[in-house]
Design an enzyme around this catalytic site. Structure first.
Site, PDB file in Angstrom:
ATOM      1  N   HIS A 110       1.526  -0.214 -10.593  1.00  0.00           N
ATOM      2  CA  HIS A 110       1.885  -0.963  -9.328  1.00  0.00           C
ATOM      3  C   HIS A 110       1.315  -2.219  -8.913  1.00  0.00           C
ATOM      4  O   HIS A 110       0.019  -2.267  -9.267  1.00  0.00           O
ATOM      5  CB  HIS A 110       2.012   0.138  -8.181  1.00  0.00           C
ATOM      6  CG  HIS A 110       2.539  -0.113  -6.820  1.00  0.00           C
ATOM      7  ND1 HIS A 110       2.181  -1.304  -6.020  1.00  0.00           N
ATOM      8  CD2 HIS A 110       3.953   0.002  -6.333  1.00  0.00           C
ATOM      9  CE1 HIS A 110       3.009  -1.347  -5.247  1.00  0.00           C
ATOM     10  NE2 HIS A 110       4.205  -0.745  -5.343  1.00  0.00           N
ATOM     11  N   GLY A 153       9.125   1.387  -0.645  1.00  0.00           N
ATOM     12  CA  GLY A 153       8.130   1.709   0.200  1.00  0.00           C
ATOM     13  C   GLY A 153       8.414   2.028   1.619  1.00  0.00           C
ATOM     14  O   GLY A 153       8.911   3.052   1.764  1.00  0.00           O
ATOM     15  N   GLY A 154       8.131   0.960   2.455  1.00  0.00           N
ATOM     16  CA  GLY A 154       8.463   1.096   3.874  1.00  0.00           C
ATOM     17  C   GLY A 154       9.340   2.068   4.392  1.00  0.00           C
ATOM     18  O   GLY A 154       9.258   2.991   5.061  1.00  0.00           O
ATOM     19  N   ASN A 200       8.326   5.603  -2.825  1.00  0.00           N
ATOM     20  CA  ASN A 200       7.062   5.312  -2.982  1.00  0.00           C
ATOM     21  C   ASN A 200       6.302   5.503  -1.296  1.00  0.00           C
ATOM     22  O   ASN A 200       6.309   4.511  -0.793  1.00  0.00           O
ATOM     23  CB  ASN A 200       6.389   4.001  -3.616  1.00  0.00           C
ATOM     24  CG  ASN A 200       5.055   3.856  -3.691  1.00  0.00           C
ATOM     25  OD1 ASN A 200       4.189   4.599  -3.331  1.00  0.00           O
ATOM     26  ND2 ASN A 200       4.604   2.697  -4.389  1.00  0.00           N
ATOM     27  N   TRP A 201       5.765   6.710  -1.252  1.00  0.00           N
ATOM     28  CA  TRP A 201       5.279   6.884   0.063  1.00  0.00           C
ATOM     29  C   TRP A 201       3.815   6.203   0.176  1.00  0.00           C
ATOM     30  O   TRP A 201       3.193   6.086   1.445  1.00  0.00           O
ATOM     31  CB  TRP A 201       5.029   8.225   0.512  1.00  0.00           C
ATOM     32  CG  TRP A 201       6.276   8.861   0.534  1.00  0.00           C
ATOM     33  CD1 TRP A 201       7.811   8.379   0.369  1.00  0.00           C
ATOM     34  CD2 TRP A 201       6.649  10.575   0.954  1.00  0.00           C
ATOM     35  NE1 TRP A 201       8.716   9.435   0.427  1.00  0.00           N
ATOM     36  CE2 TRP A 201       8.032  10.573   0.617  1.00  0.00           C
ATOM     37  CE3 TRP A 201       5.703  11.517   0.984  1.00  0.00           C
ATOM     38  CZ2 TRP A 201       8.823  11.967   0.732  1.00  0.00           C
ATOM     39  CZ3 TRP A 201       6.555  12.999   0.992  1.00  0.00           C
ATOM     40  CH2 TRP A 201       7.712  12.903   0.943  1.00  0.00           C
ATOM     41  N   LYS A 202       3.228   5.617  -0.776  1.00  0.00           N
ATOM     42  CA  LYS A 202       1.926   4.931  -0.710  1.00  0.00           C
ATOM     43  C   LYS A 202       0.862   5.881  -0.159  1.00  0.00           C
ATOM     44  O   LYS A 202       1.001   7.032  -0.106  1.00  0.00           O
ATOM     45  CB  LYS A 202       1.960   3.670   0.002  1.00  0.00           C
ATOM     46  CG  LYS A 202       3.248   2.855  -0.851  1.00  0.00           C
ATOM     47  CD  LYS A 202       3.344   1.189  -0.638  1.00  0.00           C
ATOM     48  CE  LYS A 202       4.257   0.679  -1.424  1.00  0.00           C
ATOM     49  NZ  LYS A 202       4.145  -0.917  -1.264  1.00  0.00           N
ATOM     50  N   GLU A 232      -0.031  -3.082  -6.236  1.00  0.00           N
ATOM     51  CA  GLU A 232      -1.314  -2.528  -5.420  1.00  0.00           C
ATOM     52  C   GLU A 232      -2.453  -2.155  -6.296  1.00  0.00           C
ATOM     53  O   GLU A 232      -3.755  -2.413  -5.900  1.00  0.00           O
ATOM     54  CB  GLU A 232      -1.010  -1.799  -4.237  1.00  0.00           C
ATOM     55  CG  GLU A 232      -0.119  -2.524  -3.303  1.00  0.00           C
ATOM     56  CD  GLU A 232       1.055  -1.652  -2.646  1.00  0.00           C
ATOM     57  OE1 GLU A 232       0.811  -0.276  -2.666  1.00  0.00           O
ATOM     58  OE2 GLU A 232       1.655  -2.455  -1.729  1.00  0.00           O
ATOM     59  N   GLY A 260       6.620  -5.251   0.988  1.00  0.00           N
ATOM     60  CA  GLY A 260       5.917  -4.949   2.435  1.00  0.00           C
ATOM     61  C   GLY A 260       6.037  -6.126   3.255  1.00  0.00           C
ATOM     62  O   GLY A 260       5.245  -6.322   4.223  1.00  0.00           O
ATOM     63  N   GLU A 314       9.110  -5.482  -9.230  1.00  0.00           N
ATOM     64  CA  GLU A 314       8.897  -5.600  -7.907  1.00  0.00           C
ATOM     65  C   GLU A 314       7.960  -6.857  -7.872  1.00  0.00           C
ATOM     66  O   GLU A 314       6.951  -7.048  -7.991  1.00  0.00           O
ATOM     67  CB  GLU A 314       7.683  -4.606  -7.642  1.00  0.00           C
ATOM     68  CG  GLU A 314       8.311  -2.968  -7.759  1.00  0.00           C
ATOM     69  CD  GLU A 314       7.650  -2.179  -6.617  1.00  0.00           C
ATOM     70  OE1 GLU A 314       8.454  -1.543  -5.970  1.00  0.00           O
ATOM     71  OE2 GLU A 314       6.221  -1.896  -6.619  1.00  0.00           O
ATOM     72  N   SER A 332      11.006  -4.702  -0.040  1.00  0.00           N
ATOM     73  CA  SER A 332      11.463  -4.865   1.007  1.00  0.00           C
ATOM     74  C   SER A 332      12.782  -4.362   1.098  1.00  0.00           C
ATOM     75  O   SER A 332      13.679  -5.027   1.629  1.00  0.00           O
ATOM     76  CB  SER A 332      11.459  -6.268   1.685  1.00  0.00           C
ATOM     77  OG  SER A 332       9.944  -6.555   2.052  1.00  0.00           O
TER      78      SER A 332
HETATM   79  P1  13P Z   1       8.180  -2.124   0.501  1.00  0.00           P
HETATM   80  O1  13P Z   1       9.602  -1.202   0.272  1.00  0.00           O
HETATM   81  O2  13P Z   1       7.286  -1.379   1.571  1.00  0.00           O
HETATM   82  O3  13P Z   1       8.147  -3.735   0.375  1.00  0.00           O
HETATM   83  O4  13P Z   1       7.258  -1.530  -0.718  1.00  0.00           O
HETATM   84  C1  13P Z   1       7.834  -1.528  -2.058  1.00  0.00           C
HETATM   85  C2  13P Z   1       6.924  -1.048  -3.277  1.00  0.00           C
HETATM   86  O5  13P Z   1       5.867  -1.456  -3.391  1.00  0.00           O
HETATM   87  C3  13P Z   1       7.509   0.126  -3.655  1.00  0.00           C
HETATM   88  O6  13P Z   1       6.704   0.544  -4.805  1.00  0.00           O
END
Ligand code: 13P
Length: 258
Positions: A96, A235-236, A9-11, A98, A174, A168, A214
């Site tokens: 998600h 994510g990251g 997930n490149w956000k 977010e 994050g 999640e 994470s």
């Molecule tokens: P991180 O891997 O940056 O914690 O993000 C997880 C995430 O929200 C994937 O959708």
């Protein structure tokens, strides 16, 4: 056996040039057997078409980060399921944390999005997970139950073939505070038991449940080796080709132990 998945997930990150670089580096850098691990990229909407072209002919899938619950029309800023399909997506993330937090998405909005996405032929990563206070107050299962009840309202059993659940925990996203292997396994087992009660053991046995929050190259193997963890939503670490490819490799390594 459930095929493991590793999803990036490149956000809201990257530019067209760095998105291309990342897609190519992962595409060309992964030596993992794609029969064992399914890989999906979820780039920002403006780069979907670009990334679609770069992964064409490979087994890497493409997904949106969100989708509208409405059909095409006067909904400024939204993306219809038809549009995701049009640019090569087979997947979309829905719910998600977010989106739930910054866009006030309720379980009922999420339910509407899932229904429409599936009706149009998209596969869905449905995200669920508790906040820190909910975990501290021992409300994790109650919260998951509420989110699952809301998301799956009026869904036919056949719809579940198109759904992958992503657990999640919000406190792990994050933050670097990854869930322990035991915490992840317990939540995944709970989610699978909920699916089993509601839709039957066979559907629950086939349901893939990914962990997100994470996930990094150095903790992926432990998480992915848990019996009820069927992959990772990253994510990251998905923004770094070397880390992401190493997570894909951990998924392949863990699949031989399942
Ligand atoms: P991180 O891997 O940056 O914690 O993000 C997880 C995430 O929200 C994937 O959708």
């Amino acid at each position: 056996m459930r095929k493991l998945m590793v999803v990036g997930n490149w956000k809201m990150n990257l530019t067209s040039s760095t998105a291309s670089e990342l897609a190519v580096q992962i595409r060309d850098g992964s030596t993992t057997n794609t029969n064992t691990v399914e890989v999906v990229f979820c780039p920002p909407a403006p780069y979907l078409k670009l990334v679609s072209g770069l992964i064409e002919g490979t087994s890497i899938g493409l997904g949106g980060q969100d989708v509208s619950g409405k059909g095409p029309g006067a909904f400024t800023g939204e993306t219809a399921a038809e549009m995701l399909l049009d640019v090569g997506c087979k997947w979309t993330i829905i719910g998600h944390s977010e989106r739930r937090t910054y866009h006030n998405e309720t379980d009922s909005v999420i339910n509407q999005k899932i229904k429409r996405a599936i009706q149009l032929g998209l596969n869905v990563f449905l995200c669920v997970g508790e906040k820190k206070e909910e975990r501290q107050n021992n409300q994790t299962e109650a919260l998951l139950e509420m989110q699952l009840n809301g998301a799956f309202t009026d869904l036919e059993t056949s719809a579940l073939e198109r759904i992958v659940i992503a657990y999640e925990p919000v406190w792990a996203i994050g933050t670097g505070l990854v869930a322990t292997n035991e915490q992840a396994e317990a939540a995944h087992a709970y989610i699978r038991s909920w699916i089993s009660t509601r839709f039957g053991a066979s559907v629950a046995g086939d349901m893939r449940i990914l962990y997100g929050g994470s996930v990094k190259a150095d903790n992926a193997l432990g998480l992915l080796s848990q019996p009820n963890v069927d992959g990772a939503l990253v994510g990251g670490a998905s923004l770094d080709a070397k880390s992401f490819n190493s997570i894909i490799q951990s998924a392949a390594d863990s699949s031989s132990t399942k």
